[in-house]
Design a protein around this motif. Structure first.
Motif, PDB file in Angstrom:
ATOM      1  N   GLY B 469       0.822  -1.203   0.000  1.00 13.72           N
ATOM      2  CA  GLY B 469       0.000   0.000   0.000  1.00 13.72           C
ATOM      3  C   GLY B 469       0.855   1.252   0.000  1.00 13.72           C
ATOM      4  N   LYS B 470       1.900   1.187   0.857  1.00 15.59           N
ATOM      5  CA  LYS B 470       2.749   2.369   0.950  1.00 15.59           C
ATOM      6  C   LYS B 470       3.479   2.633  -0.367  1.00 15.59           C
ATOM      7  CE  LYS B 470       3.620   2.580   5.875  1.00 15.59           C
ATOM      8  NZ  LYS B 470       4.573   2.437   6.958  1.00 15.59           N
ATOM      9  N   VAL B 471       3.920   1.552  -0.978  1.00 18.29           N
ATOM     10  CA  VAL B 471       4.619   1.723  -2.252  1.00 18.29           C
ATOM     11  C   VAL B 471       3.690   2.364  -3.277  1.00 18.29           C
ATOM     12  CG1 VAL B 471       5.555   0.510  -4.241  1.00 18.29           C
ATOM     13  CG2 VAL B 471       6.348  -0.073  -1.961  1.00 18.29           C
ATOM     14  N   GLN B 472       2.470   1.829  -3.322  1.00 15.67           N
ATOM     15  CA  GLN B 472       1.503   2.396  -4.272  1.00 15.67           C
ATOM     16  C   GLN B 472       1.273   3.871  -3.997  1.00 15.67           C
ATOM     17  OE1 GLN B 472      -2.224   0.412  -4.370  1.00 15.67           O
ATOM     18  NE2 GLN B 472      -1.429  -1.331  -5.505  1.00 15.67           N
ATOM     19  N   GLN B 473       1.078   4.144  -2.693  1.00 15.35           N
ATOM     20  CA  GLN B 473       0.821   5.533  -2.313  1.00 15.35           C
ATOM     21  C   GLN B 473       2.008   6.415  -2.691  1.00 15.35           C
ATOM     22  OE1 GLN B 473      -2.057   6.824  -1.202  1.00 15.35           O
ATOM     23  NE2 GLN B 473      -0.979   8.744  -1.553  1.00 15.35           N
ATOM     24  N   GLY B 474       3.206   5.869  -2.401  1.00 17.57           N
ATOM     25  CA  GLY B 474       4.417   6.626  -2.710  1.00 17.57           C
ATOM     26  C   GLY B 474       4.503   6.954  -4.195  1.00 17.57           C
ATOM     27  N   GLU B 475       4.178   5.942  -5.013  1.00 20.08           N
ATOM     28  CA  GLU B 475       4.240   6.185  -6.462  1.00 20.08           C
ATOM     29  C   GLU B 475       3.210   7.213  -6.891  1.00 20.08           C
ATOM     30  OE1 GLU B 475       3.779   2.252  -7.994  1.00 20.08           O
ATOM     31  OE2 GLU B 475       5.924   1.812  -7.860  1.00 20.08           O
ATOM     32  N   ARG B 476       2.033   7.113  -6.275  1.00 21.55           N
ATOM     33  CA  ARG B 476       0.985   8.083  -6.605  1.00 21.55           C
ATOM     34  C   ARG B 476       1.432   9.494  -6.200  1.00 21.55           C
ATOM     35  NH1 ARG B 476      -3.243   4.548  -5.009  1.00 21.55           N
ATOM     36  NH2 ARG B 476      -3.586   5.647  -3.061  1.00 21.55           N
ATOM     37  N   ASP B 477       1.966   9.557  -4.959  1.00 13.78           N
ATOM     38  CA  ASP B 477       2.436  10.859  -4.469  1.00 13.78           C
ATOM     39  C   ASP B 477       3.450  11.452  -5.425  1.00 13.78           C
ATOM     40  OD1 ASP B 477       2.486  10.189  -0.856  1.00 13.78           O
ATOM     41  OD2 ASP B 477       0.871  10.621  -2.286  1.00 13.78           O
ATOM     42  N   PHE B 478       4.375  10.578  -5.831  1.00 17.30           N
ATOM     43  CA  PHE B 478       5.446  11.069  -6.689  1.00 17.30           C
ATOM     44  C   PHE B 478       4.896  11.577  -8.019  1.00 17.30           C
ATOM     45  CE2 PHE B 478       9.630  11.730  -8.025  1.00 17.30           C
ATOM     46  CZ  PHE B 478       9.765  11.314  -9.336  1.00 17.30           C
ATOM     47  N   GLU B 479       3.979  10.813  -8.550  1.00 16.78           N
ATOM     48  CA  GLU B 479       3.370  11.239  -9.807  1.00 16.78           C
ATOM     49  C   GLU B 479       2.661  12.575  -9.639  1.00 16.78           C
ATOM     50  OE1 GLU B 479       1.796   7.480 -11.754  1.00 16.78           O
ATOM     51  OE2 GLU B 479       0.273   8.998 -12.270  1.00 16.78           O
ATOM     52  N   GLN B 480       1.932  12.649  -8.498  1.00 17.72           N
ATOM     53  CA  GLN B 480       1.136  13.847  -8.278  1.00 17.72           C
ATOM     54  C   GLN B 480       2.013  15.078  -8.087  1.00 17.72           C
ATOM     55  OE1 GLN B 480      -2.273  13.873  -8.612  1.00 17.72           O
ATOM     56  NE2 GLN B 480      -1.818  16.056  -8.649  1.00 17.72           N
ATOM     57  N   ILE B 481       3.044  14.908  -7.282  1.00 17.22           N
ATOM     58  CA  ILE B 481       3.891  16.067  -7.020  1.00 17.22           C
ATOM     59  C   ILE B 481       4.596  16.500  -8.305  1.00 17.22           C
ATOM     60  CG2 ILE B 481       6.004  14.872  -6.261  1.00 17.22           C
ATOM     61  CD1 ILE B 481       6.423  17.054  -4.228  1.00 17.22           C
ATOM     62  N   SER B 482       4.974  15.519  -9.129  1.00 16.95           N
ATOM     63  CA  SER B 482       5.617  15.877 -10.391  1.00 16.95           C
ATOM     64  C   SER B 482       4.647  16.675 -11.247  1.00 16.95           C
ATOM     65  CB  SER B 482       6.056  14.625 -11.143  1.00 16.95           C
ATOM     66  OG  SER B 482       6.944  13.873 -10.358  1.00 16.95           O
ATOM     67  N   LYS B 483       3.404  16.208 -11.264  1.00 20.88           N
ATOM     68  CA  LYS B 483       2.401  16.912 -12.063  1.00 20.88           C
ATOM     69  C   LYS B 483       2.191  18.331 -11.529  1.00 20.88           C
ATOM     70  CE  LYS B 483      -2.349  16.127 -13.529  1.00 20.88           C
ATOM     71  NZ  LYS B 483      -3.510  15.366 -13.140  1.00 20.88           N
ATOM     72  N   ASN B 484       2.056  18.409 -10.202  1.00 22.38           N
ATOM     73  CA  ASN B 484       1.830  19.724  -9.602  1.00 22.38           C
ATOM     74  C   ASN B 484       2.966  20.687  -9.913  1.00 22.38           C
ATOM     75  OD1 ASN B 484      -0.562  18.972  -8.498  1.00 22.38           O
ATOM     76  ND2 ASN B 484       0.232  18.593  -6.448  1.00 22.38           N
ATOM     77  N   ILE B 485       4.178  20.142  -9.796  1.00 25.26           N
ATOM     78  CA  ILE B 485       5.329  21.016 -10.020  1.00 25.26           C
ATOM     79  C   ILE B 485       5.346  21.534 -11.450  1.00 25.26           C
ATOM     80  CG2 ILE B 485       7.845  21.089 -10.211  1.00 25.26           C
ATOM     81  CD1 ILE B 485       8.042  19.391  -7.774  1.00 25.26           C
ATOM     82  N   ARG B 486       5.026  20.647 -12.386  1.00 20.98           N
ATOM     83  CA  ARG B 486       5.006  21.114 -13.771  1.00 20.98           C
ATOM     84  C   ARG B 486       4.046  22.282 -13.929  1.00 20.98           C
ATOM     85  NH1 ARG B 486       6.696  17.855 -18.228  1.00 20.98           N
ATOM     86  NH2 ARG B 486       7.683  15.926 -17.542  1.00 20.98           N
ATOM     87  N   ARG B 487       2.878  22.117 -13.302  1.00 17.79           N
ATOM     88  CA  ARG B 487       1.877  23.164 -13.429  1.00 17.79           C
ATOM     89  C   ARG B 487       2.330  24.451 -12.722  1.00 17.79           C
ATOM     90  NH1 ARG B 487      -2.486  21.120 -10.720  1.00 17.79           N
ATOM     91  NH2 ARG B 487      -1.850  22.410  -8.991  1.00 17.79           N
ATOM     92  N   GLU B 488       2.861  24.237 -11.518  1.00 23.82           N
ATOM     93  CA  GLU B 488       3.294  25.394 -10.738  1.00 23.82           C
ATOM     94  C   GLU B 488       4.414  26.160 -11.443  1.00 23.82           C
ATOM     95  OE1 GLU B 488       2.488  26.433  -7.019  1.00 23.82           O
ATOM     96  OE2 GLU B 488       0.800  25.929  -8.305  1.00 23.82           O
ATOM     97  N   VAL B 489       5.356  25.407 -11.999  1.00 21.75           N
ATOM     98  CA  VAL B 489       6.478  26.058 -12.676  1.00 21.75           C
ATOM     99  C   VAL B 489       5.977  26.827 -13.894  1.00 21.75           C
ATOM    100  CG1 VAL B 489       8.516  25.601 -14.081  1.00 21.75           C
ATOM    101  CG2 VAL B 489       8.323  24.559 -11.847  1.00 21.75           C
ATOM    102  N   GLY B 490       5.022  26.196 -14.610  1.00 21.93           N
ATOM    103  CA  GLY B 490       4.455  26.905 -15.753  1.00 21.93           C
ATOM    104  C   GLY B 490       3.821  28.214 -15.329  1.00 21.93           C
ATOM    105  N   ARG B 491       3.052  28.150 -14.240  1.00 23.47           N
ATOM    106  CA  ARG B 491       2.384  29.342 -13.731  1.00 23.47           C
ATOM    107  C   ARG B 491       3.419  30.379 -13.285  1.00 23.47           C
ATOM    108  NH1 ARG B 491       0.034  31.293  -9.119  1.00 23.47           N
ATOM    109  NH2 ARG B 491       1.326  29.839  -7.945  1.00 23.47           N
ATOM    110  N   PHE B 492       4.429  29.892 -12.580  1.00 24.11           N
ATOM    111  CA  PHE B 492       5.480  30.774 -12.077  1.00 24.11           C
ATOM    112  C   PHE B 492       6.169  31.506 -13.223  1.00 24.11           C
ATOM    113  CE2 PHE B 492       8.745  32.267  -9.287  1.00 24.11           C
ATOM    114  CZ  PHE B 492       9.911  32.225 -10.026  1.00 24.11           C
ATOM    115  N   GLU B 493       6.511  30.770 -14.268  1.00 25.16           N
ATOM    116  CA  GLU B 493       7.236  31.394 -15.376  1.00 25.16           C
ATOM    117  C   GLU B 493       6.367  32.435 -16.066  1.00 25.16           C
ATOM    118  OE1 GLU B 493       9.600  28.088 -17.415  1.00 25.16           O
ATOM    119  OE2 GLU B 493      10.775  29.218 -15.937  1.00 25.16           O
ATOM    120  N   LYS B 494       5.087  32.091 -16.231  1.00 29.44           N
ATOM    121  CA  LYS B 494       4.182  33.055 -16.864  1.00 29.44           C
ATOM    122  C   LYS B 494       4.116  34.333 -16.033  1.00 29.44           C
ATOM    123  CE  LYS B 494       0.572  31.147 -19.641  1.00 29.44           C
ATOM    124  NZ  LYS B 494      -0.308  30.065 -19.408  1.00 29.44           N
ATOM    125  N   ASP B 495       3.938  34.134 -14.736  1.00 29.55           N
ATOM    126  CA  ASP B 495       3.818  35.293 -13.852  1.00 29.55           C
ATOM    127  C   ASP B 495       5.097  36.096 -13.827  1.00 29.55           C
ATOM    128  OD1 ASP B 495       1.699  33.761 -11.307  1.00 29.55           O
ATOM    129  OD2 ASP B 495       1.261  34.753 -13.211  1.00 29.55           O
TER     130      ASP B 495
END
Lengths: 381, 533
Positions: B469-495
């Motif tokens: 379960g933890k491994v699955q969660q960890g992978e999900r977390d990692f995917e999610q944070i990567s996705k978030n960062i991409r979005r955040e960085v895009g927003r940051f650069e635009k701003d």
């Protein structure tokens, strides 16, 4: 570049025209090319071009100062030593094949060179336009002699004589202010000069600081421009162009700001510097006259003493007559000199203030159009 | 504003400052409001991320634990938390540049560690915690679409004003008025005005950071503490530097809030809403450097620094590697640019002082001059120079508030961005560790197969499931944070691009204004110079 000298009626008289068309900055010396054109018969040739160093100018100035005949005249102040400390080091290194000068350092050196040429030129032109100085034998040698003047200069006695005189002069303010003035003109002049000289010295120092700050601001624009270019290098295309445009704006701003600062320096700071020295020359005249008055009063006392003792009366009378003559001559010529000095000063200030103002307006207008143009481009991007 | 005026009045000798500050206040406020107007940002329609009624303390309780989570879980692969205090003793400043926290010698204006505030305590990790946050993670895809649709309806204005000194001596502090004007529905009123002090802002940031940073959100950093600045204010020195300090801080706080609400997720955050709306705010005790929370912060920063050194991440995604390098470069470049602008501000202030000094000297010279017309002209010159000195002062202010402070903000923002990349690294490491653990549990179970201990076998099987379960969660977390960062960085650069564009134009316009004034002054002087006869 218009010089301070144009306000004085120099070069109006075509019989003796002097200029310094160029100067060479070598390792630690500046060699000025002094160019003379003359129709005067006292000169052997109608045109001369000689190389002179700063020390030659000083030698000329000192010989004139020590000439008794000119005691009643305002001696044009000696040009200050060229200040190339920073650039000089660089020149040194260049000579040794080391680093190369940056554009900015080169520009600064050029500015310094401009200033020093101007001030040396004005010195010669003051001499050439004065009815008495232009006839001076040493002045002619200075202009004509096609060899190095070093040998003549090296006369130690002359050098030390000048140095000693400078030392004595500093006690003069006391002497000048202590003199009981009968002549109202000189009384006024004395009060004016004593006060004015300290004020103009102060104004010169403050103007120098102001100009230096101005140049620092221009330098900062330069650094900002560089930093913006660095940032641009790493960016994606659209923003990169934007940043490069901004860097360009700051670079242009810097040029304008730099020009503003140097024009202010040339017109205002240099003007104040020059007249600080000229005021000192006028004070020197007052000093010499005060000395002559003191001598006259002493000779009076000596005459009274001689009459009392009944000894050497004729000699004392002769001495007293000569002292009086000298004093009268100094007073007469001094009055003329000081009056024309005031006129000259007013004309110089007027001309320079007008020119400075016009230049400031011109540069500011340039700035505005440059900035507005850039704003338009940046907005449209 | 009235309090500021009072402060100004009391500094009687500082007419110039009063004028200058008025200009700067107008400039900085106008600029910031314009910036927030011109920027598109996620609007908010209904969907609040957290139900508005959520108890502040519950969410606050969660956050310190969330932060501790990473420190705890890294323990298998690096020195455990117990080791950190020792490392602190070994001069953390050298090893862990990031671990230093500016010590605030603020007086004990509050009692250390009130019990009514969130008590930062290391609690054991529970799987429950992870899953509740997982919900939050999963909701973000919807959020994306919302952002795209509602960009044009971002409407909120915030101003920080009227600094007021409360109390006396070393117990004194400044209170600022925070005024929010908005038409957004998540706010209870159109216009709210509250009083906040500096530590309140720090408290808000601390909460937001612990809630969102590990998700990869770039949380705007709070303004910096300053021992010297505040001490002067406390001591009651109402001189030029302390008035300037208060104004600098006020402006920084305003920019901080505007940047925070610009972030679509943060705007909806209950802590933010409470900060802006609620008249009473529980005191943020944990912001003190030497409090228990402060020390814990230092400990964690040290831990982070160690981890950064020990984690070697296999970067499968070139985008992240590229971006990290870009941000490293940007960091260096911005710092250089900031330094140059600070130098400009300094020199322009010097120029102003020297111009004023010259003006006085020119006036004296004019008095001494015995030629009447020249004397008058010199006096006029002195007046012109005095006006120009004021121009330089105003321009220096613009230099500072428009560009220098903005660059400073971005230097700190980039640190936050780098922090977010580090969080991703930590998440990856956690995932790796979970996999290692899972492997061990499987090996252990395999061994137990041959022994005859049914209870232990069952336990081993349970543990395997737990770690799967933890491994699955960890992978999900990692995917999610990567996705978030991409979005955040895009927003940051635009701003970032937008911010710079806007600010550069404003700044150049300020330069134009200065030059036009100069033309006016010199053109007025010209006839005076010509009149010298």
């Amino acid at each position: 570049m218009t010089s301070i000298s144009e306000d004085i009626d120099l070069n109006n008289d075509a019989s003796l025209v002097i200029d310094i068309p160029d100067a060479l900055c070598e390792r630690d010396k500046v060699k000025f090319t002094v160019h003379t054109k003359t129709t005067l018969s006292s000169f052997q040739k109608p045109e001369y071009s000689v190389q002179r160093q700063h020390e030659d100018f000083i030698w000329l100035h000192d010989t004139i100062v020590e000439t008794e005949e000119y005691a009643g005249l305002i001696i044009p102040p000696a040009p200050p030593k060229p200040d190339f400390e920073g650039p000089r080091e660089k020149m040194h290194k260049l000579g040794e094949g080391e680093s190369s000068m940056t554009k900015e350092e080169y520009a600064k050196m050029k500015q310094e060179l401009e200033k020093t040429v101007q001030v040396h030129e004005v010195f010669l032109q003051r001499l050439s336009s004065h009815p008495m100085f232009r006839k001076d034998r040493n002045f002619q040698i200075f202009l004509e002699y096609d060899q190095d003047l070093t040998v003549r200069r090296k006369n130690a006695k002359e050098m030390f004589g000048g140095f000693f005189k400078n030392m004595v002069k500093s006690a003069d303010e006391v002497l000048i202010s202590g003199v009981k003035e009968v002549d109202e003109f000189f009384e006024q002049e004395k009060n004016f000069l004593l006060d004015y000289s300290s004020k103009i010295k102060d104004a010169t120092a403050k103007a120098e600081k102001m100009t230096r700050s101005h140049k620092n601001v221009a330098d900062d624009y330069n650094h900002i421009s560089g930093a913006l270019n660095n940032t641009a290098a790493d960016n994606n295309t659209a923003f990169k162009k934007h940043l490069e445009k901004c860097a360009e704006v700051f670079e242009k701003l810097r040029k304008v700001e730099d020009r503003m600062a140097s024009d202010q320096e040339l017109k205002l700071t240099e003007l104040l510097r020059y007249y600080t020295r000229d005021i000192q020359a006028a004070k020197d005249l007052l000093y010499r006259r005060a000395r002559a008055l003191a001598d006259y009063e002493n000779s009076n006392k000596a005459l009274d003493k001689a009459r009392l003792k009944g000894k050497d009366v004729a000699q004392a009378e002769e001495n007293q007559k000569q002292c009086l003559q000298k004093f009268d001559k100094l007073s007469e010529s001094g009055k003329k000199e000081l009056t024309s000095f005031k006129a000259r000063r007013v004309v110089a200030f007027r001309k320079n203030l007008i020119e400075m103002t016009e230049l400031e307006i011109k540069h500011a207008k340039n700035s505005v159009s440059l900035l507005q143009g850039s704003i338009e481009i940046l907005k449209s991007n | 504003m009235s309090c500021m005026k009072r402060l100004c009045h009391e500094t009687r000798s500082h007419d110039r400052l009063r004028r200058t500050l008025a200009v700067c206040l107008r400039l900085s406020r106008r600029l910031l409001l314009k910036m927030s107007e011109e920027r598109d940002a996620a609007a908010l329609s209904g969907s609040a991320q957290t139900e508005g009624e959520e108890d502040l303390f519950v969410s606050a309780m969660e956050s310190p634990e969330a932060a501790r989570l990473s420190a705890e879980d890294i323990s298998p692969s690096s020195n455990g938390p117990k080791a950190e205090p020792m490392l602190l003793d070994d001069d953390p400043d050298d090893l862990f540049a990031e671990a230093t926290e500016e010590v605030s010698l603020d007086s004990p204006e509050r009692q250390p560690i009130l019990s009514d505030g969130p008590s930062p305590v290391i609690t054991p990790v529970t799987p429950v915690m992870i899953s509740s946050r997982a919900d939050v993670f999963d909701r973000s895809p919807d959020q994306d679409e919302d952002e795209e649709e509602n960009r044009d309806t971002f409407d909120i204005q915030i101003s920080v004003s009227d600094p007021e000194k409360v109390g006396d001596g070393m117990n004194a502090y400044m209170v600022y008025k925070v005024l929010t004007k908005t038409s957004l529905s998540i706010f209870s009123r159109d216009e709210v005005c509250v009083k906040r002090r500096f530590s309140d802002f720090l408290g808000l940031h601390s909460k937001l950071a612990s809630k969102y940073m590990h998700m990869g959100y770039i949380v705007p950093p709070a303004p910096e503490k300053s021992i010297v600045g505040m001490t002067k204010v406390k001591v009651g020195k109402e001189d030029l530097s302390s008035v300037e300090f208060v104004e600098k801080r006020r402006s920084a706080l305003e920019r901080y809030l505007l940047r925070t609400v610009k972030h679509p997720a943060l705007l909806k955050d209950p802590d933010v809403l409470q900060f802006l709306e609620s008249s009473e705010l529980p005191r943020a005790v944990s912001t003190q450097a030497l409090s228990g929370a402060g020390i814990l912060r230092m400990v964690n920063k040290a831990a982070d620094a160690v981890n950064k050194m020990t984690i070697k991440m296999n970067e499968s995604d070139a985008w992240f590697e590229e971006k990290q390098q870009q941000f490293e470069n940007l960091d260096v470049q911005l710092r250089k640019l900031h330094a140059s602008v600070e130098s400009l501000v300094c020199h322009r202030k010097e120029l102003s002082v020297n111009t004023a000094s010259f003006a006085k000297s020119a006036a004296m010279l004019g008095n001494s001059e015995d030629h009447t017309a020249l004397s008058r002209a010199l006096s006029q010159l002195a007046e012109v120079e005095e006006k120009i000195d004021q121009l330089h002062q105003d321009q220096a202010c613009a230099d500072f508030y428009l560009i220098s402070e903005l660059l400073g903000d971005y230097v700190r923002l980039i640190t936050a961005v780098k922090g977010v990349f580090d969080q991703r690294m930590k998440t990856w490491a956690k995932c790796q560790d979970a996999q290692v653990m899972l492997q061990r549990k499987r090996e252990a179970e395999a061994k137990l197969q041959h022994a005859n201990k049914p209870d232990k076998l069952q336990q081993a099987k349970d543990e395997i499931r737990e770690w799967e379960g933890k491994v699955q969660q960890g992978e999900r977390d990692f995917e999610q944070i990567s996705k978030n960062i991409r979005r955040e960085v895009g927003r940051f650069e635009k701003d970032r691009v937008k911010d710079f564009r806007v600010v550069i134009i404003k700044y150049l316009e300020s330069l134009v204004h200065t030059q036009q004034q100069m033309i006016k002054y010199w053109e007025a002087f010209l006839p005076e110079a010509k009149a010298i006869a």
